[in-house]
Scaffold this motif. Sequence first.
Motif, PDB file in Angstrom:
ATOM      1  N   PHE A  31       7.217   9.382 -10.866  1.00 25.51           N
ATOM      2  CA  PHE A  31       8.505   8.711 -10.675  1.00 25.51           C
ATOM      3  C   PHE A  31       9.690   9.665 -10.541  1.00 25.51           C
ATOM      4  CE2 PHE A  31       5.994   5.121 -11.586  1.00 25.51           C
ATOM      5  CZ  PHE A  31       6.675   4.027 -11.097  1.00 25.51           C
ATOM      6  N   GLU A  32       9.439  10.935 -10.477  1.00 27.03           N
ATOM      7  CA  GLU A  32      10.542  11.852 -10.223  1.00 27.03           C
ATOM      8  C   GLU A  32      10.963  11.713  -8.757  1.00 27.03           C
ATOM      9  OE1 GLU A  32      11.808  16.545 -10.801  1.00 27.03           O
ATOM     10  OE2 GLU A  32       9.812  15.852 -11.383  1.00 27.03           O
ATOM     11  N   LEU A  86      24.336   9.660 -20.401  1.00 23.79           N
ATOM     12  CA  LEU A  86      22.938  10.078 -20.378  1.00 23.79           C
ATOM     13  C   LEU A  86      22.162   9.333 -19.308  1.00 23.79           C
ATOM     14  CD1 LEU A  86      20.490  11.587 -21.432  1.00 23.79           C
ATOM     15  CD2 LEU A  86      20.289   9.901 -23.265  1.00 23.79           C
ATOM     16  N   ALA A  87      22.442   8.030 -19.157  1.00 28.32           N
ATOM     17  CA  ALA A  87      21.767   7.246 -18.128  1.00 28.32           C
ATOM     18  C   ALA A  87      22.108   7.788 -16.741  1.00 28.32           C
ATOM     19  CB  ALA A  87      22.170   5.773 -18.239  1.00 28.32           C
ATOM     20  N   GLY A  88      23.376   8.164 -16.540  1.00 26.96           N
ATOM     21  CA  GLY A  88      23.773   8.737 -15.260  1.00 26.96           C
ATOM     22  C   GLY A  88      23.053  10.051 -14.990  1.00 26.96           C
ATOM     23  N   ASP A  89      22.949  10.891 -16.023  1.00 27.35           N
ATOM     24  CA  ASP A  89      22.226  12.152 -15.878  1.00 27.35           C
ATOM     25  C   ASP A  89      20.755  11.902 -15.564  1.00 27.35           C
ATOM     26  OD1 ASP A  89      24.555  13.481 -16.428  1.00 27.35           O
ATOM     27  OD2 ASP A  89      24.066  13.872 -18.528  1.00 27.35           O
ATOM     28  N   SER A  90      20.181  10.890 -16.215  1.00 36.56           N
ATOM     29  CA  SER A  90      18.775  10.556 -15.980  1.00 36.56           C
ATOM     30  C   SER A  90      18.541  10.132 -14.539  1.00 36.56           C
ATOM     31  CB  SER A  90      18.340   9.442 -16.941  1.00 36.56           C
ATOM     32  OG  SER A  90      17.025   8.998 -16.654  1.00 36.56           O
ATOM     33  N   LEU A  91      19.456   9.339 -14.000  1.00 33.93           N
ATOM     34  CA  LEU A  91      19.315   8.905 -12.602  1.00 33.93           C
ATOM     35  C   LEU A  91      19.419  10.095 -11.656  1.00 33.93           C
ATOM     36  CD1 LEU A  91      21.455   5.630 -12.593  1.00 33.93           C
ATOM     37  CD2 LEU A  91      18.970   5.793 -12.535  1.00 33.93           C
ATOM     38  N   ARG A  92      20.430  10.939 -11.869  1.00 34.82           N
ATOM     39  CA  ARG A  92      20.651  12.065 -10.953  1.00 34.82           C
ATOM     40  C   ARG A  92      19.515  13.088 -11.000  1.00 34.82           C
ATOM     41  NH1 ARG A  92      25.676  11.306 -13.406  1.00 34.82           N
ATOM     42  NH2 ARG A  92      27.280  10.507 -12.008  1.00 34.82           N
ATOM     43  N   GLU A  93      18.987  13.313 -12.193  1.00 32.93           N
ATOM     44  CA  GLU A  93      18.019  14.399 -12.372  1.00 32.93           C
ATOM     45  C   GLU A  93      16.574  13.942 -12.258  1.00 32.93           C
ATOM     46  OE1 GLU A  93      18.982  15.995 -16.164  1.00 32.93           O
ATOM     47  OE2 GLU A  93      21.052  16.491 -15.625  1.00 32.93           O
ATOM     48  N   PHE A  94      16.329  12.638 -12.322  1.00 33.09           N
ATOM     49  CA  PHE A  94      14.925  12.202 -12.321  1.00 33.09           C
ATOM     50  C   PHE A  94      14.684  11.091 -11.305  1.00 33.09           C
ATOM     51  CE2 PHE A  94      11.178  10.008 -14.133  1.00 33.09           C
ATOM     52  CZ  PHE A  94      10.300  11.084 -14.127  1.00 33.09           C
ATOM     53  N   CYS A 151       0.838  -1.204   0.000  1.00 35.23           N
ATOM     54  CA  CYS A 151       0.000   0.000   0.000  1.00 35.23           C
ATOM     55  C   CYS A 151       0.874   1.254   0.000  1.00 35.23           C
ATOM     56  CB  CYS A 151      -0.927  -0.017   1.217  1.00 35.23           C
ATOM     57  SG  CYS A 151      -2.012   1.417   1.316  1.00 35.23           S
ATOM     58  N   GLU A 152       1.924   1.223   0.796  1.00 34.13           N
ATOM     59  CA  GLU A 152       2.850   2.362   0.873  1.00 34.13           C
ATOM     60  C   GLU A 152       3.508   2.620  -0.481  1.00 34.13           C
ATOM     61  OE1 GLU A 152       7.119   3.132   3.077  1.00 34.13           O
ATOM     62  OE2 GLU A 152       5.634   1.889   4.091  1.00 34.13           O
ATOM     63  N   LEU A 153       3.908   1.540  -1.166  1.00 31.54           N
ATOM     64  CA  LEU A 153       4.546   1.691  -2.467  1.00 31.54           C
ATOM     65  C   LEU A 153       3.572   2.209  -3.519  1.00 31.54           C
ATOM     66  CD1 LEU A 153       6.688  -1.588  -2.492  1.00 31.54           C
ATOM     67  CD2 LEU A 153       7.564   0.751  -2.404  1.00 31.54           C
ATOM     68  N   ARG A 154       2.342   1.717  -3.505  1.00 33.89           N
ATOM     69  CA  ARG A 154       1.346   2.192  -4.475  1.00 33.89           C
ATOM     70  C   ARG A 154       1.153   3.698  -4.345  1.00 33.89           C
ATOM     71  NH1 ARG A 154      -1.796  -2.263  -2.576  1.00 33.89           N
ATOM     72  NH2 ARG A 154      -1.597  -4.081  -3.964  1.00 33.89           N
ATOM     73  N   THR A 155       1.093   4.177  -3.119  1.00 32.59           N
ATOM     74  CA  THR A 155       0.908   5.604  -2.883  1.00 32.59           C
ATOM     75  C   THR A 155       2.039   6.408  -3.517  1.00 32.59           C
ATOM     76  OG1 THR A 155      -0.220   5.150  -0.798  1.00 32.59           O
ATOM     77  CG2 THR A 155       0.637   7.376  -1.103  1.00 32.59           C
ATOM     78  N   GLN A 156       3.267   5.910  -3.388  1.00 31.67           N
ATOM     79  CA  GLN A 156       4.413   6.625  -3.945  1.00 31.67           C
ATOM     80  C   GLN A 156       4.426   6.561  -5.469  1.00 31.67           C
ATOM     81  OE1 GLN A 156       6.342   8.545  -2.234  1.00 31.67           O
ATOM     82  NE2 GLN A 156       5.503   7.932  -0.242  1.00 31.67           N
TER      83      GLN A 156
END
Length: 619
Positions: free
Chosen positions: A339-340, A363-371, A329-334
């Motif tokens: 997903f940011e 780009l993948a690293g930037d995606s992880l850090r920024e999103f 339930c906790e995960l569904r709420t999040q």
Amino acid sequence: MSSPRALPPDCYSNLYYIRNCKMLLLLICVVLGLLVAGGFLLLLKVIRHRTCGRKKSMSGLFWHYVALRIIGWQGFRQRQHLEVDSKNVQRIQEDILLQQLRQNQDTEYGRQFCFREITNLSTFRQCHPLTQSGHYNEYIQRIAQGEENVLISGRPPWLVISSGTLGTCAMVPGTTSTAADSFLQGTALCLSTIFIMYPEVQEMARFHRAFSLHQSDSGIPIVSSTPLPPFATKYLSNLDSLPAAALEITSEPELSYVCLLFALWDKTLRMLEATTTLHLSDTFTYLQNNWLMLTEDLDKGYLNPQLQLPDSMRQQLNFLLRPDPSRACELRTQFEQGFEGIARRVWPELQVILAMDSGYDDLAGDSLREFYCKGVSVYSALYRVAEGLIGVNLWPKKLEQHYVLCPRSVFCEFLPMDHLEEGDQQPPTICMWDVKESGLYELVISNCAGLYRYRTGDVVMVTGFYNQCPVVQVLFRRSQALSVRGERISEERFYQTLKQATQLWAGARLIDYCCAESSIQGPLCSGSDPHYEVFLELRGVRNLSEEQRYKLDQCLQEACPMYKSFRFKGSIGPVRVHLVQPQAFLQLHQYISTSGASQMFRILRRKEEVEFIQRKVIS
């Protein structure tokens, strides 16, 4: 009265013996008491730990504690060795080279190049030319067919798929000593660094790649990456949220699902680990598309029947799962909130992400850090290739990834890029102790697995020194450059230009991209003049106007004068920009990994890969 009779001397010695035995017994009791008390305190800690996160057995928690201490100790020792070695770089490098030559002097290759007669670095450079992956093809084929003592003594325990010097797949021999060195000098040292910098990190989730075993004609295993030595696998498995049984899953989607399921179950995770930031970014994309099914499985406490798993494997994993409706339930709420920054919301105590972030993975690293992982440190710990460990990153909290070259791992030479002429097959090299700060070099290595003066194709910049050891930043691969008229635009420069153009498209966020030279596509290509084909996955926009698409070409002209000159002359056509459907690149990564390639590149060189992504174009 008669005086008391004196005891015989033997009786006194017996009394002393009895007294000493009592003292020894008392000492043993005290030590045992302290051990019991320490064990009781540890038990209290374990019980308190068991009240949150994923439930573990008592033995599992004990070995978890032991693994933390052993890896921390091994890493500390390796850091001490690095401190000493980094002050004696020239001596260590020459010793490593001569040791490699002695090990393989009686092989066919060693006799061919007179290894027995080489006694110093100067003679080695005179006797052996610079090589590329094609130089070893015939030797590797003979090894694969079962011949021994070709490149290394005996036969290698496995062959590793490498991206090769020119970006095309090749195989290189692997050795147990290479694997052990990579773990001890690399992984253990960096994990120990994490434990020091983030002392609360104990719980971690490792997102594994599916292990698909292929064999050569003679039965030698062919693997996509150097396997961990058995002792390392044992220790790391005790720190992992994933049950060891799940590592036998051979399907990439099923393994991603099971890794995520057990990681999501444990709210107390403080570290996530993956081979590369690209792999972890793909995992979060998979989570974004499958969170409903994952939370349902956590709620019910068993795996979804849709997963393609053997019955025995399913039973083992279902036995370890328990229904956890509150966590589900906790995960569904999040997840319903978007997903940011999802990583920190799902795992509130998450502190660091361990994944290699260089070259294609920028780009993948930037995606992880920024999103996905906003607010969490991404630590690219190792500069490691199929041919061996190159360097380690000693600064987990720094944004830019810099690596101290490991002087005891491989022998390094450097080709200065400003003196490197096109077509020169044997340009002069310099050694580790002669490089200059801010210099750009192509890296050349010699290792104990039969590769000598091997041009890796990696271009690095020396950003400083750790004692006498160069500290480098990996910029790009020489083979990963766009060139339809000899203009050569590196992958790194193209990516920076693409980011600049994306900022001009209001509301657009770059998810992934790849590109190809028009000659690769043949009849599929639009336009007669040679040009670049660019495939983009964007979020926030549904389409781009022709004017918006042309912005990329304009930015490229500003960044690359030679490209601008060819565009002005009309000998190069404008960039063609294509938008692809969501998850297209996730599917492309899976397609490339199943085709046997060891690494995904932004600049596609195979027609089959270009045709695959072309089928995903929607605009």
